[in-house]
Design a protein around this motif. Structure first.
Motif, PDB file in Angstrom:
ATOM      1  N   MET A 197       0.858  -1.186   0.000  1.00  0.00           N
ATOM      2  CA  MET A 197       0.000   0.000   0.000  1.00  0.00           C
ATOM      3  C   MET A 197       0.893   1.234   0.000  1.00  0.00           C
ATOM      4  N   ARG A 198       0.375   2.343  -0.525  1.00  0.00           N
ATOM      5  CA  ARG A 198       1.088   3.606  -0.481  1.00  0.00           C
ATOM      6  C   ARG A 198       0.597   4.408   0.716  1.00  0.00           C
ATOM      7  N   PHE A 199       1.532   4.834   1.572  1.00  0.00           N
ATOM      8  CA  PHE A 199       1.234   5.699   2.713  1.00  0.00           C
ATOM      9  C   PHE A 199       1.772   7.087   2.371  1.00  0.00           C
ATOM     10  N   GLY A 200       0.941   8.096   2.466  1.00  0.00           N
ATOM     11  CA  GLY A 200       1.384   9.443   2.140  1.00  0.00           C
ATOM     12  C   GLY A 200       0.905  10.467   3.142  1.00  0.00           C
ATOM     13  N   VAL A 201       1.477  11.667   3.048  1.00  0.00           N
ATOM     14  CA  VAL A 201       1.071  12.787   3.888  1.00  0.00           C
ATOM     15  C   VAL A 201      -0.338  13.219   3.484  1.00  0.00           C
ATOM     16  N   ASN A 202      -1.149  13.601   4.452  1.00  0.00           N
ATOM     17  CA  ASN A 202      -2.515  14.029   4.165  1.00  0.00           C
ATOM     18  C   ASN A 202      -2.504  15.344   3.377  1.00  0.00           C
ATOM     19  N   THR A 203      -3.067  15.330   2.155  1.00  0.00           N
ATOM     20  CA  THR A 203      -3.069  16.510   1.294  1.00  0.00           C
ATOM     21  C   THR A 203      -4.477  17.050   1.069  1.00  0.00           C
ATOM     22  N   SER A 204      -5.465  16.622   1.880  1.00  0.00           N
ATOM     23  CA  SER A 204      -6.836  17.080   1.680  1.00  0.00           C
ATOM     24  C   SER A 204      -7.001  18.507   2.207  1.00  0.00           C
ATOM     25  N   PRO A 205      -8.081  19.215   1.798  1.00  0.00           N
ATOM     26  CA  PRO A 205      -8.320  20.561   2.325  1.00  0.00           C
ATOM     27  C   PRO A 205      -8.496  20.614   3.841  1.00  0.00           C
ATOM     28  N   PHE A 206      -8.847  19.479   4.465  1.00  0.00           N
ATOM     29  CA  PHE A 206      -9.046  19.446   5.912  1.00  0.00           C
ATOM     30  C   PHE A 206      -7.792  19.002   6.662  1.00  0.00           C
ATOM     31  N   ALA A 207      -6.661  18.900   5.975  1.00  0.00           N
ATOM     32  CA  ALA A 207      -5.416  18.451   6.625  1.00  0.00           C
ATOM     33  C   ALA A 207      -5.047  19.395   7.765  1.00  0.00           C
ATOM     34  N   GLY A 208      -4.649  18.838   8.894  1.00  0.00           N
ATOM     35  CA  GLY A 208      -4.211  19.631  10.040  1.00  0.00           C
ATOM     36  C   GLY A 208      -5.305  19.955  11.032  1.00  0.00           C
ATOM     37  N   ASN A 209      -6.572  19.606  10.710  1.00  0.00           N
ATOM     38  CA  ASN A 209      -7.670  19.915  11.626  1.00  0.00           C
ATOM     39  C   ASN A 209      -7.684  19.018  12.860  1.00  0.00           C
TER      40      ASN A 209
END
Length: 622
Positions: free
Chosen positions: A324-336
């Protein structure tokens, strides 16, 4: 002779430690291993009379308690008639087979548990095959004989056939058979004559399991098979002393995998007594202990005498078959929600996991923010994602993919041996569904109880995302077990998902009015008041193909009076996806966004116009 690595020839005659036994409990998942260890601990006087004890006390992780499975191998010790029995509780699920393989390097015998009703299942074959390959003596224990549908005589016959199937030799086939009710803490030689305690079982373990042997004067040999951590002394190397002794303050050498020898000083030795850990001044041959002060020691390395280093063979384990690919959260809600958001934090966490878990591999990708994680199966990778999110991380993961290999110019893929228990009326539905996934039926057994056991060989690709559809088709009654069954020729195209997705086309808050209009289009994953963003998957389309929808639309106010019946909104409750369901459901062009408080499905490309252009390019190429 010991079952472990053979030592160089010495002039002294090998001695034995008759006061010690090392045994592992192995079985299929949910056949009662941890419950049996609970009973052993209770009867050995580990707990005070007034002590409140939870069930499955060895399952110390929150995830283990929630899922009812053992994930990490754990060691304890019980006393029986002057003999200390080191007992290692192992995972029953094949996805965590790396734990089983390492555990078997520490013990001299195994206790095989089999359910008196279900009999041997795929993981039973898996763990027993590993034990027989190491030529370990086996004590067979038929558990749950108190079940109303117990069939102990047939199960024993099935176990005997399994031993012959796995090419056990004459010494291994003559195994003792005991019957237990682990929940009540009773054991006996006959299913209808159980003793009031586990005495017969422990006696059989002591008699069958050979005591550790060692050669006096032999230099130190300590094989690291697991890692632990202590907030005060740092990394702890868990393993077994095969030869020699080790004491506090001793100078030792750590034989690395690349052939080098790193010097270290022993700062702490910890042994297990019941559930507690006791600090030791010295440890002798045959004992299973944890040692601190060895620097960046890792699994498979040998702690040895620096003046006469004799490293042991490295632990060999099965190769991963899924990635599986694990990546940094890049969604508009990242960091909430999360505390750790960067690729540095994610990389450190994955490296830490790979260091202590030899069945997990972490590889870089073209993107510095994404890592490829390889493992044994969906469950193992889902458990890793769940652990990472509970530690405060935000990340996004891709659809699981199989790891192929090329032999003589031909592509091969991993296959799984599948065992399915289903009610008779659902046999046709299940076989048809697996045939579409390139499954091949190898055996069918009707026990005459209304249930049928199907045995099939299915490409690993065909099982990705299959479980949820299976439970729907069988009304939640099917029991699915599968086990890696080697590589074979590529089976061809498999269509794993027919329905498309309902995709939000703007940022906002979902309204009941909009969802009331959308629920006719398919099944929803969000309810009123849920924050959504462009590209977020809010439901499953009833038809093929994705549909961009507006879940934030509100009813326009007018000057015309309406009846209350016109305003009544009756919403079907949305399906709350668990992490495992989200990983099963995610498509090739989608990602699972995972935060400490939320699990969302989203498109890789969030912008609807960009997705449309990419789809047109794909159609032109075809």
């Amino acid at each position: 002779m010991p079952n472990g690595p053979s030592a160089l020839e010495e002039s002294q005659v090998p001695l034995i430690r008759d006061d010690l036994r090392n045994v592992a409990i192995i079985a299929h998942v949910d056949h009662g291993k941890t419950t049996l260890v609970d009973a052993m601990l209770r009867q050995s006087g580990v707990f005070r009379a007034n002590q409140e004890v939870v069930e499955r006390v060895m399952d110390s992780m929150d995830l283990e308690r929630e899922k009812g499975i053992t994930i990490l191998a754990k060691q304890t010790a019980v006393e029986f008639r002057g003999v200390r029995i080191n007992v290692v509780d192992t995972p029953g699920h094949a996805d965590f087979g790396g734990e089983v393989e390492r555990t078997l390097r520490m013990v001299d015998g195994v206790l095989l548990l089999v359910d008196a009703s279900e009999g041997p299942l795929p993981q039973t074959r898996y763990v027993l095959g590993k034990a027989l390959a190491r030529r370990l003596p086996v004590v067979v224990c038929v558990n749950k004989v108190d079940r109303t549908d117990a069939r102990p005589a047939e199960v024993v016959h099935e176990v005997e056939e399994l031993f012959l199937d796995l090419d056990a030799d004459e010494d291994q086939v003559g195994f003792p058979i005991l019957y237990t009710n682990a929940r009540a803490g009773r054991a006996g030689r006959r299913p209808d004559e159980l003793a009031p305690d586990l005495g017969p079982l422990l006696e059989a373990v002591v008699v069958t399991t050979p005591p550790p042997t060692f050669e006096p004067g032999h230099p130190l040999q300590f094989l690291v098979t697991n890692l632990d951590a202590d907030p005060y002394v740092g990394r702890l190397a868990v393993g077994r002393l095969w030869q020699g002794e080790v004491g506090l303050g001793d100078r030792v050498g750590v034989a690395k995998g690349d052939g080098t020898l790193a010097m270290a000083k022993v700062t702490k030795i910890v042994g297990a007594i019941g559930l507690s850990r006791a600090d030791l001044d010295r440890a002798g041959p045959g004992e299973i202990v944890a040692i601190a002060g060895l620097g960046d020691v890792t699994v498979g390395e040998t702690v040895t005498d620096p003046d006469d280093p004799r490293p042991l063979p490295v632990v060999s384990i099965d190769q991963p078959s899924l990635s599986m690919r694990f990546g940094v959260n890049t969604s508009p809600f990242a960091g909430n929600d999360g505390t750790y958001l960067t690729s540095r934090h994610l990389e450190q966490r994955l490296d830490r996991e790979a260091l202590g878990n030899v069945s997990i591999r972490v590889l870089p990708t073209r993107s510095p923010d994404t890592f490829e994680v390889q493992g044994r199966g969906e469950l193992q990778l889902a458990v890793l994602v769940e652990q990472i999110r509970r530690e405060g991380n935000e990340l996004e993961v891709s659809k699981p993919e199989i790891i192929t290999r090329t032999v003589d110019g031909r592509v091969q893929e991993p296959y799984e041996a599948v065992t399915l228990d289903v009610p008779e009326e659902f046999v046709g539905v299940v076989t048809q569904a697996l045939a579409l996934r390139r499954g091949r039926l190898t055996n069918l057994v009707n026990h005459g109880t209304g249930w049928v056991r199907l045995e099939l060989r299915v490409p690993a690709r065909g099982l990705i995302g299959f479980r949820s559809g299976l439970l729907t088709a069988t009304r939640g009654t099917a029991l699915l077990h599968h086990l890696f069954d080697g590589y074979d020729a590529w089976a061809g195209e498999i269509q794993d998902r027919v329905n498309g997705a309902l995709v939000a086309d703007r940022v906002g808050t979902a309204t009941g009015y909009a969802l009331d209009q959308l629920q006719e289009r398919g099944e929803l994953f969000v309810g009123p008041g849920t924050e959504v963003y462009e590209g977020m998957v809010i439901g499953e389309n009833a038809r093929p193909g994705d549909m961009d929808v507006n879940p934030t639309r509100e009813k326009q106010k007018t000057n015309i009076r309406t009846h209350a019946a016109d305003e009544a909104i009756r919403l079907v409750p949305p399906r709350q996806l668990s992490l495992e369901q989200a990983i099963e459901r995610v498509g090739v062009d989608e990602l699972v966004e995972v935060t400490p408080t939320s699990i969302r499905l989203r498109k890789r490309v969030l912008d609807a116009a960009a997705r449309g252009r990419a789809a047109k390019r794909t159609r032109r190429v075809r």
